[in-house]
Design a protein around this motif. Sequence first.
Motif, PDB file in Angstrom:
ATOM      1  N   ALA A  35      51.364  55.267  15.867  1.00 21.32           N
ATOM      2  CA  ALA A  35      52.237  54.097  15.683  1.00 21.32           C
ATOM      3  C   ALA A  35      53.532  54.191  16.487  1.00 21.32           C
ATOM      4  O   ALA A  35      54.318  53.236  16.503  1.00 21.32           O
ATOM      5  N   THR A  36      53.773  55.329  17.117  1.00 20.70           N
ATOM      6  CA  THR A  36      54.985  55.519  17.940  1.00 20.70           C
ATOM      7  C   THR A  36      54.537  56.173  19.254  1.00 20.70           C
ATOM      8  O   THR A  36      54.805  57.355  19.488  1.00 20.70           O
ATOM      9  N   PHE A  37      53.891  55.405  20.102  1.00 23.72           N
ATOM     10  CA  PHE A  37      53.185  55.959  21.258  1.00 23.72           C
ATOM     11  C   PHE A  37      54.118  56.678  22.239  1.00 23.72           C
ATOM     12  O   PHE A  37      53.794  57.756  22.723  1.00 23.72           O
ATOM     13  N   GLY A  38      55.256  56.101  22.573  1.00 22.27           N
ATOM     14  CA  GLY A  38      56.216  56.727  23.502  1.00 22.27           C
ATOM     15  C   GLY A  38      55.572  57.024  24.845  1.00 22.27           C
ATOM     16  O   GLY A  38      55.012  56.141  25.494  1.00 22.27           O
ATOM     17  N   ALA A  39      55.606  58.298  25.263  1.00 24.23           N
ATOM     18  CA  ALA A  39      54.967  58.688  26.523  1.00 24.23           C
ATOM     19  C   ALA A  39      53.532  59.138  26.279  1.00 24.23           C
ATOM     20  O   ALA A  39      52.875  59.641  27.192  1.00 24.23           O
ATOM     21  N   GLY A  40      53.085  59.020  25.036  1.00 23.40           N
ATOM     22  CA  GLY A  40      51.685  59.326  24.737  1.00 23.40           C
ATOM     23  C   GLY A  40      51.372  60.814  24.651  1.00 23.40           C
ATOM     24  O   GLY A  40      50.196  61.207  24.710  1.00 23.40           O
ATOM     25  N   ASP A  60      53.712  50.514  19.992  1.00 20.38           N
ATOM     26  CA  ASP A  60      55.125  50.774  20.320  1.00 20.38           C
ATOM     27  C   ASP A  60      55.820  49.430  20.484  1.00 20.38           C
ATOM     28  O   ASP A  60      55.222  48.462  20.962  1.00 20.38           O
ATOM     29  N   ARG A  61      57.075  49.374  20.061  1.00 16.82           N
ATOM     30  CA  ARG A  61      57.824  48.113  20.204  1.00 16.82           C
ATOM     31  C   ARG A  61      58.499  48.043  21.572  1.00 16.82           C
ATOM     32  O   ARG A  61      59.076  47.012  21.917  1.00 16.82           O
ATOM     33  N   ASP A  62      58.448  49.147  22.339  1.00 10.17           N
ATOM     34  CA  ASP A  62      59.083  49.162  23.656  1.00 10.17           C
ATOM     35  C   ASP A  62      58.020  48.928  24.736  1.00 10.17           C
ATOM     36  O   ASP A  62      57.160  49.780  24.952  1.00 10.17           O
ATOM     37  N   PRO A  63      58.080  47.765  25.419  1.00 10.40           N
ATOM     38  CA  PRO A  63      57.026  47.475  26.409  1.00 10.40           C
ATOM     39  C   PRO A  63      57.012  48.447  27.586  1.00 10.40           C
ATOM     40  O   PRO A  63      56.023  48.515  28.315  1.00 10.40           O
ATOM     41  N   SER A  64      58.098  49.227  27.778  1.00 12.71           N
ATOM     42  CA  SER A  64      58.121  50.137  28.927  1.00 12.71           C
ATOM     43  C   SER A  64      57.170  51.319  28.756  1.00 12.71           C
ATOM     44  O   SER A  64      57.041  52.149  29.655  1.00 12.71           O
ATOM     45  N   VAL A  65      56.474  51.416  27.604  1.00 12.41           N
ATOM     46  CA  VAL A  65      55.504  52.515  27.439  1.00 12.41           C
ATOM     47  C   VAL A  65      54.167  52.187  28.113  1.00 12.41           C
ATOM     48  O   VAL A  65      53.307  53.068  28.225  1.00 12.41           O
ATOM     49  N   THR A  66      53.997  50.954  28.578  1.00 12.11           N
ATOM     50  CA  THR A  66      52.690  50.545  29.113  1.00 12.11           C
ATOM     51  C   THR A  66      52.150  51.482  30.205  1.00 12.11           C
ATOM     52  O   THR A  66      50.975  51.859  30.152  1.00 12.11           O
ATOM     53  N   PRO A  67      52.964  51.895  31.215  1.00 14.08           N
ATOM     54  CA  PRO A  67      52.398  52.803  32.229  1.00 14.08           C
ATOM     55  C   PRO A  67      51.894  54.116  31.636  1.00 14.08           C
ATOM     56  O   PRO A  67      50.918  54.689  32.127  1.00 14.08           O
ATOM     57  N   TYR A  68      52.534  54.573  30.574  1.00 17.10           N
ATOM     58  CA  TYR A  68      52.098  55.817  29.930  1.00 17.10           C
ATOM     59  C   TYR A  68      50.749  55.612  29.240  1.00 17.10           C
ATOM     60  O   TYR A  68      49.885  56.472  29.247  1.00 17.10           O
ATOM     61  N   PHE A  69      50.597  54.424  28.646  1.00 16.79           N
ATOM     62  CA  PHE A  69      49.321  54.124  27.991  1.00 16.79           C
ATOM     63  C   PHE A  69      48.220  53.987  29.043  1.00 16.79           C
ATOM     64  O   PHE A  69      47.117  54.504  28.868  1.00 16.79           O
TER      65      PHE A  69
END
Length: 318
Positions: A35-40, A60-69
């Motif tokens: 539920a808190t993906f961050g940098a994965g 994650d509520r921060d869309p900037s984690v997308t490249p990490y996902f």
Amino acid sequence: MLPSVLPTESDHVPVLADEIVATLDPRPGETVVDATFGAGGHSTLLASRLKGQGKLIAIDRDPSVTPYFERLRRGTSLKARLLSGEFSTVLEQLSSNGVRADVVLLDLGVSSMQLDRPERGFSYAVDAPLDMRMDPSSEYSARELVNEAGERELADIFKRYGEERYARQIARAIVRPRQTEPFDRTGDLVETIKAAIPAPARFGEGHPAKRVFQALRIEVNDESGAIERALPAALEMLRPGGRLAVISFHSLEDRLVKQFLRKQEGGCTCPPDFPICICGSEPVMRATPRRAIRPSAAEVARNPRAQSARLRVGTKVG
Ligand SMILES: C[S@@+](CC[C@H](N)C(=O)[O-])C[C@H]1O[C@@H](n2cnc3c(N)ncnc32)[C@H](O)[C@@H]1O
């Protein structure tokens, strides 16, 4: 090229990583919700234990984690998806849509990427716009909080979420200058905090603005409210035998998790003087282990951000 938004080896180091894998013990075919993906970092470790069979739901509520996902997804044959939003809302939605999980992980607070990107305004170490929103599309930022909250309210926030000894003095020092010029930058706020506290305290435990910045961040992102709502939603979506892990970095958060687990373990809620149980309540979870797990000295030496981490794990009774 935008190196700062692309994943690198120096990104967020997952805390209590070995302990998370050992206590959550994910097995092939299971469904893991991070539920808190961050940098994965945790997701990658948990996904490797699923051995390509099973499902990973990242939130994650921060869309900037997308490249990490995207990086994680490229490296796994798991079914994996990323859901953007506040975790308590997403968990409630998943649960009411009938999604069930074997593992739910909450690694609370901010990531190193959020702290280290000056433009996000989380850091007291560099001058930047006063922001601190984990979700940049949300309306309420630290700028609104610092410029609009009353003196008493600010002092309460600094005390409750920052355990700041000079909460009242700092709140008073903030409300005076903002009448002529609102606070816009972290640097101005840091200078005001430094000037409000007695000189010897400026050189005490850590940076003088550390506790106030932590308190503002927790309030801006309603972090305590999110935990209170997320815990029952996570419990609801766990299958019997499912495991819930929460890593917190603040005593208030840890207390919320501890009290939640105690309540679920409690079972019977009849008054102690009742000769027999009439409520029929059964324990719903077991804390496994009973006490919070803390990072080893070696981990803290490698990663000082792990210092205040506390991990609590509960298993849903089958
Ligand atoms: C400590 S970091 C997680 C790091 C991650 N475990 C890793 O190994 O990379 C916390 C992350 O959770 C997100 N977060 C915190 N509170 C949230 C909430 N209420 N809803 C959704 N995401 C949240 C933050 O945006 C941040 O990316």
